[in-house]
Design a protein around this motif. Structure first.
Motif, PDB file in Angstrom:
ATOM      1  N   TYR A 151       0.904  -1.329   0.317  1.00  0.00           N
ATOM      2  CA  TYR A 151       0.178   0.107  -0.074  1.00  0.00           C
ATOM      3  C   TYR A 151       0.619   1.329  -0.110  1.00  0.00           C
ATOM      4  CZ  TYR A 151      -3.919  -3.012   1.064  1.00  0.00           C
ATOM      5  OH  TYR A 151      -5.048  -3.824   1.028  1.00  0.00           O
ATOM      6  N   GLU A 152       0.334   2.287  -0.420  1.00  0.00           N
ATOM      7  CA  GLU A 152       1.270   3.467  -0.482  1.00  0.00           C
ATOM      8  C   GLU A 152       1.599   4.026   0.835  1.00  0.00           C
ATOM      9  OE1 GLU A 152       2.276   6.599  -3.569  1.00  0.00           O
ATOM     10  OE2 GLU A 152       2.411   4.498  -3.285  1.00  0.00           O
ATOM     11  N   TYR A 153       0.743   3.968   1.741  1.00  0.00           N
ATOM     12  CA  TYR A 153       1.021   4.348   3.022  1.00  0.00           C
ATOM     13  C   TYR A 153       2.324   3.629   3.735  1.00  0.00           C
ATOM     14  CZ  TYR A 153      -2.530   1.040   4.328  1.00  0.00           C
ATOM     15  OH  TYR A 153      -3.112  -0.209   4.600  1.00  0.00           O
ATOM     16  N   VAL A 154       2.482   2.386   3.196  1.00  0.00           N
ATOM     17  CA  VAL A 154       3.767   1.501   3.626  1.00  0.00           C
ATOM     18  C   VAL A 154       4.788   2.112   3.145  1.00  0.00           C
ATOM     19  CG1 VAL A 154       4.795  -0.876   3.502  1.00  0.00           C
ATOM     20  CG2 VAL A 154       2.169  -0.526   4.044  1.00  0.00           C
ATOM     21  N   ARG A 155       4.784   2.615   1.758  1.00  0.00           N
ATOM     22  CA  ARG A 155       5.898   3.054   1.189  1.00  0.00           C
ATOM     23  C   ARG A 155       6.438   4.554   1.959  1.00  0.00           C
ATOM     24  NH1 ARG A 155       2.616   2.318  -4.264  1.00  0.00           N
ATOM     25  NH2 ARG A 155       2.887  -0.075  -4.417  1.00  0.00           N
ATOM     26  N   ILE A 156       5.354   5.226   2.021  1.00  0.00           N
ATOM     27  CA  ILE A 156       5.686   6.343   2.752  1.00  0.00           C
ATOM     28  C   ILE A 156       6.556   6.307   3.977  1.00  0.00           C
ATOM     29  CG2 ILE A 156       4.486   8.510   3.905  1.00  0.00           C
ATOM     30  CD1 ILE A 156       2.728   8.547   1.573  1.00  0.00           C
TER      31      ILE A 156
END
Length: 530
Positions: A99-104
């Motif tokens: 998920y994008e929040y994991v990358r952030i």
């Protein structure tokens, strides 16, 4: 009502709140001025062999198929029908991603972890706040899915024991919820017969009966379905939410560097052992361009169109790099409309996507995006990509249409209960509920989602440009918004049980897509330009 074609009907003629497509085709006597409009569909893999999409795909005529050479020197080797940005080095494709929040959290953690607001420079404050929003999301989702995964693992372990135990009472395994309930009540009142069935080392019979009752009443799942869900949750916990997981190793690129050529040309790939990932794009493409002349399947919105498939969607969140490069590829290779039926709540490199939006705007290309299916107000809850930067809340381009979903019920349930909405950030609505479209393997299915509302608008934009090719992208956008049908009724606000609002207050235009009226208005605007 013919549910398969409800969205093509006209409210005045049929009392069905469709997009008046059939009415336009019945009354139109003009011939298009353009031969074909290219519509890029940025999405999952697609079934390029579907019977009802034959003749409807874009072909890169400057490229010689399968010679391993970039013949047109566009940075992509053998891109005959489009490109897969999630394609792997071995010719497959990435199934699972973060998920994008994991990358952030992973990428911005070294900058912001452990720091307070007073330690952050003003220019980094927005990123700092987004990091903490992402961190909270990751913590919440990790807790939720890990607990669910633990519970499901228990269910998988106990399921065979439950089945075996109940065979004693129902040798044919033909029990119903009512029969199990009766058995459970007898057990609870200490019937000696059932107590004798239970040894001290056995699982509690009452618990086993209760387990199957819940399964029948709530889950209604077979053991195979439970096992499949276990596999899905395993991938969510250990891949989507795993900060250590890096799916880009399979692709061989750096997701933090913009570049051409990574991925592969297999836009219709499908790995064995995974759920078909081609479903989504095949449905979206069918709404736009299913062959209207072959007397099979369904009829898309527009015939003289070529679909350009660009794969960026894994199971997880798409990368901003892939969004950016797919938009630029579509523009560079002649697309007039780009359909984007995907969304995410965070954006790691939104500045890249912003520049791609502007690049498309400069080349007179329309971007059509689904509002997403969380039942949220997107004026308050950011969803990406967007023409709003959500930092100082400025509009970044004039070539973007965000589309919500409506049903065929002209009552309080008119707006789909899953659809996002927003007076500023959703432009209009289109049918997206119980839409019948193409599905892989020459099949046709009903599905619902704003993902199916967006291609209604994409197909309409393509139709407008076929007949009125001199219109600018800003004019086409405004024509679609201004020509929509207004409905004066109160509707249940998505995400609530009974809160109501005027339909006109849930989007910028307050309207529903209307093809007939859009084509009428396009003609008027075109005449004024002469």
């Amino acid at each position: 009502m013919e549910l398969q074609t409800w969205y093509q009907k006209d409210y005045q003629e049929d009392s069905i709140p469709g997009i008046s497509l059939d009415k336009w085709y019945r009354l139109n006597k003009k011939k298009p001025k353009s031969k074909n409009i290219i519509v890029a569909v940025i999405d999952t893999q697609i079934d390029i062999n579907h019977e009802d999409l034959q003749g409807q795909f874009w072909t890169n005529e400057k490229e010689i198929p399968n010679n391993g050479i970039d013949d047109d020197d566009n940075g992509y080797i053998d891109d005959i029908n489009g490109w897969s940005y999630t394609g792997t080095k071995n010719g497959g494709y990435v199934v699972w991603s973060n998920y994008e929040y994991v990358r952030i959290v992973r990428d911005w953690g070294p900058l912001f972890a452990g720091k307070t607001d007073s330690q952050i420079d003003a220019q980094d404050l927005y990123k700092y706040k987004e990091y903490h929003r992402a961190l909270k999301e990751l913590e919440d989702k990790n807790k939720y899915y890990k607990n669910w995964f633990k519970s499901l693992n228990h269910n998988v372990a106990i399921y065979p024991l439950v089945k075996d135990t109940l065979k004693f009472f129902f040798p044919k395994e033909d029990y119903s919820y009512k029969q199990l309930d009766s058995l459970y009540k007898k057990y609870k009142i200490n019937d000696k017969r059932y107590k004798q069935r239970r040894d001290d080392n056995d699982k509690d019979l009452g618990a086993l009966i209760s387990y199957m009752m819940v399964n029948l009443e709530v889950n209604e799942k077979t053991f195979e379905e439970v096992r499949d869900m276990q596999t899905q949750l395993d991938s969510i916990v250990n891949k989507k939410l795993n900060i250590e997981y890096n799916e880009r190793l399979l692709i061989g690129d750096n997701p933090n560097v913009l570049e051409k050529g990574y991925g592969n040309n297999n836009v219709s790939n499908n790995k064995e052992g995974h759920r078909p990932i081609k479903n989504h794009c095949t449905k979206v493409a069918g709404v736009i361009a299913a062959n209207r002349q072959n007397d099979i399947g369904i009829k898309g919105i527009v015939q003289d169109v070529k679909i350009m498939p660009l794969n960026i969607l894994p199971k997880g969140d798409e990368h901003d790099k892939d969004i950016t490069m797919a938009i630029r590829y579509a523009v560079d290779n002649g697309a007039k409309v780009i359909n984007m039926s995907f969304a995410k709540e965070f954006s790691l490199h939104k500045e890249w996507v912003t520049e791609a939006f502007k690049y498309a705007e400069e080349h007179n290309v329309l971007l059509v995006h689904c509002a997403a299916n969380e039942g949220l107000d997107v004026d308050k809850n950011p969803f990406y990509p967007s023409d709003n930067d959500f930092e100082d809340y400025k509009e970044i381009s004039v070539n973007f249409i965000n589309v919500g979903s409506v049903t065929h019920n002209l009552d309080s349930t008119f707006v789909s209960d899953f659809s996002n909405f927003g007076k500023q950030n959703v432009d209009l609505f289109a049918p997206g509920d119980e839409i019948y479209s193409t599905s892989p393997g020459n099949k046709y299915v009903f599905d619902s989602g704003t993902s199916l509302a967006a291609p209604m608008v994409s197909g309409t934009a393509a139709l407008i440009w076929l007949y009125y090719p001199k219109l600018t992208v800003q004019e086409v956008k405004q024509i679609i918004l201004d020509s929509g049908t207004a409905y004066n009724l109160e509707v249940i606000v998505p995400g609530t049980k009974d809160k109501k609002a005027l339909f006109s207050e849930l989007s910028k235009s307050g309207k529903v897509l209307n093809v007939f009226d859009a084509m009428q208005l396009a003609e008027k605007v075109s005449k004024k330009k002469l």
